[in-house]
Design a protein around this motif. Sequence first.
Motif, PDB file in Angstrom:
ATOM      1  N   THR A  34      -6.862   2.062  -5.347  1.00 37.43           N
ATOM      2  CA  THR A  34      -7.460   1.051  -4.466  1.00 37.43           C
ATOM      3  C   THR A  34      -7.682  -0.252  -5.223  1.00 37.43           C
ATOM      4  O   THR A  34      -7.409  -1.341  -4.714  1.00 37.43           O
ATOM      5  N   ARG A  35      -8.175  -0.123  -6.437  1.00 39.05           N
ATOM      6  CA  ARG A  35      -8.413  -1.343  -7.217  1.00 39.05           C
ATOM      7  C   ARG A  35      -7.109  -2.048  -7.518  1.00 39.05           C
ATOM      8  O   ARG A  35      -7.036  -3.280  -7.480  1.00 39.05           O
ATOM      9  N   TYR A  40      -9.424   9.663   1.859  1.00 35.42           N
ATOM     10  CA  TYR A  40      -9.489   8.307   1.347  1.00 35.42           C
ATOM     11  C   TYR A  40      -8.917   7.395   2.414  1.00 35.42           C
ATOM     12  O   TYR A  40      -7.922   7.728   3.068  1.00 35.42           O
ATOM     13  N   VAL A  64     -13.429   6.411  -0.739  1.00 38.44           N
ATOM     14  CA  VAL A  64     -12.827   7.640  -1.260  1.00 38.44           C
ATOM     15  C   VAL A  64     -13.904   8.710  -1.209  1.00 38.44           C
ATOM     16  O   VAL A  64     -15.016   8.491  -1.687  1.00 38.44           O
ATOM     17  N   GLY A  66     -12.764  -0.006   1.711  1.00 41.35           N
ATOM     18  CA  GLY A  66     -12.089   1.244   1.377  1.00 41.35           C
ATOM     19  C   GLY A  66     -13.120   2.255   0.924  1.00 41.35           C
ATOM     20  O   GLY A  66     -14.166   1.890   0.395  1.00 41.35           O
ATOM     21  N   CYS A 118      -8.682  -4.779   5.057  1.00 37.55           N
ATOM     22  CA  CYS A 118      -8.059  -5.363   3.856  1.00 37.55           C
ATOM     23  C   CYS A 118      -7.471  -6.736   4.189  1.00 37.55           C
ATOM     24  O   CYS A 118      -7.477  -7.638   3.348  1.00 37.55           O
ATOM     25  N   ILE A 124      -8.286   3.241   4.115  1.00 35.45           N
ATOM     26  CA  ILE A 124      -8.252   1.769   4.098  1.00 35.45           C
ATOM     27  C   ILE A 124      -7.782   1.312   5.479  1.00 35.45           C
ATOM     28  O   ILE A 124      -6.820   1.861   6.011  1.00 35.45           O
ATOM     29  N   LEU A 153       0.837  -1.203   0.000  1.00 36.08           N
ATOM     30  CA  LEU A 153       0.000   0.000   0.000  1.00 36.08           C
ATOM     31  C   LEU A 153       0.874   1.257   0.000  1.00 36.08           C
ATOM     32  O   LEU A 153       0.635   2.213  -0.749  1.00 36.08           O
ATOM     33  N   GLU A 209      -7.630   7.798  -7.026  1.00 35.49           N
ATOM     34  CA  GLU A 209      -7.565   7.006  -5.791  1.00 35.49           C
ATOM     35  C   GLU A 209      -8.392   5.723  -5.897  1.00 35.49           C
ATOM     36  O   GLU A 209      -8.026   4.691  -5.323  1.00 35.49           O
ATOM     37  N   TYR A 222      -6.034  -3.923  -4.378  1.00 41.73           N
ATOM     38  CA  TYR A 222      -6.777  -5.160  -4.147  1.00 41.73           C
ATOM     39  C   TYR A 222      -6.534  -6.194  -5.237  1.00 41.73           C
ATOM     40  O   TYR A 222      -6.517  -7.393  -4.966  1.00 41.73           O
ATOM     41  N   THR A 232     -13.276  -6.666  -6.322  1.00 43.46           N
ATOM     42  CA  THR A 232     -14.026  -5.620  -5.626  1.00 43.46           C
ATOM     43  C   THR A 232     -15.178  -5.130  -6.491  1.00 43.46           C
ATOM     44  O   THR A 232     -15.143  -5.263  -7.717  1.00 43.46           O
TER      45      THR A 232
END
Length: 478
Positions: A184-185, A260, A230, A228, A266, A262, A55, A180, A188, A195
């Motif tokens: 995030t995608r 944003y 945003v 998560g 996770c 997380i 991350l 963002e 993951y 997701t």
Amino acid sequence: MDEDEGALPKKQDFSEWYNELLWRAEIMDVRYPVKGLYVWFPYGFAIRKFVYGRLRELLDRDHQETLFPLLIPEQEFMKEAEHIKGFENEVYLVTHGGTTPLDVKLALRPTSETAIYPMYALWVRSHADLPLKLYQIVNTFRYETKQTRPLIRLREITSFMESHTVHATWDEAEAQVEYEIGLTREFYDGLCIPTTVSKRPDWDKFPGADYTIAVDAIMPNGKTLQIGTVHHLGEHFSRTFSIKYEDKNGDQKLANQTCYGISERCIAALLSMHGDDKGLILPPVAAPVQVVIVPITIGKRHEDVMVAAQNLQQALTATGFRVKLDARDMRPGAKYYWWELRGVPLRLELGPRDLDAKKVMAVKRTGEKTSIDLATAPDGVTRVLAEITDAIRTKAEEHTRSHLCAATTMDALDSALNEGKVAVVHWCKDRACGDAIEEKTTASVLGTDVRSPYVHDSDGACIVCGKPGKATLIGRTY
Ligand code: A5A
Ligand code: ZN
């Protein structure tokens, strides 16, 4: 913690499986005597290290890491009206220093807008200071009243990554939101966690946001976990905290912001999505031990096998793999069980016969055996680990796809949800229709503007009133 404890609960009994796994695979100890606070075992913490390392790597591309204080003066916290409404019942307050009552009570951050933005107001002077993009990974405290669960709903979130950005215009902040979401995608995807991304309905957005885009994962029992979010903050906070910049014409303008977040959810998603009846299954990127070598040294050739196993370990370690040579005085079967429980992606079994054939037996945690040439073991391991990652990703994608379905009537929606699925319906975006859906099904309107390889963002008649509607995700949530 070994075979003597009996079999792990089956994964289909998800709650029991999850709790038992956190204990047996040594992720979290839940015996800490404060509700909603848990202790990381070193093995769990090692997984955290790799996940958060990834991350950080992603964020460091265009953010800078920072660290703000835990304590927020109550009056700063109480400045933004919607933010207060959203959090006042969840805030822990420090009222005393020793035995002295504090003049200014201090909130333990539930999130850090009100700690960070007064400082941003001092730092941002001109358009040349923008954009400003900082993040921190810290603990935050929320007095949650829903049932607490390790890694999922905590009162001390130990691993809260929060990013806070400042931009000149609303459109620039919107572009940052998109960036963002992409980040995030990507994060993951690297963990092989599929997701669904959607825009939360207005009543479920972050307190103080223009809008909230959420990232959900579908857990084994079909419930969704928000892993998560945003938020486009518009000018809500910049107005409250007076974050202004001088534009090119010399005019004072309010900044636009995003934030944003997380959390260790996770890791909850990582463990839950991939594990099976035998225990964890970790994708190689997140595995503290990627390869375990188990020497099979029955009989006279103990020394030969041990030397070969050490050489193999050295060759693999030099290539950059995280390798453990398990030389404990235990039956091989007990060792297999031990490492399977802990999710190690690849086990290499090396015995006298393998040695003679100049090969090693490779057993994938995802369930296949193959043989690797000792002479080119690093290449072989690279290939097999990539196959394991693919198998993990494919299985998770199948799980997600098979837990999504379309529903066009309330009855169909209700039975889809009762079968443990997340449903796609059409909804007109009216609050009244949203409430009707939530009341009838006891599920939640997750969101519209769905972005997912499994769902088309289509138009259709609202499932409640029949007026034109948009594809909307409905699910039972954690
Ligand atoms: N300042 C923004 C980023 C914020 O606080 N957003 S948030 O409230 O939505 O939290 C960000 C993410 O943290 C959520 O999407 C959720 O995945 C996680 N989270 C929230 N509350 C949590 C809790 N009590 N335990 C674990 N994770 C939590
Ligand atoms: Zn409607």
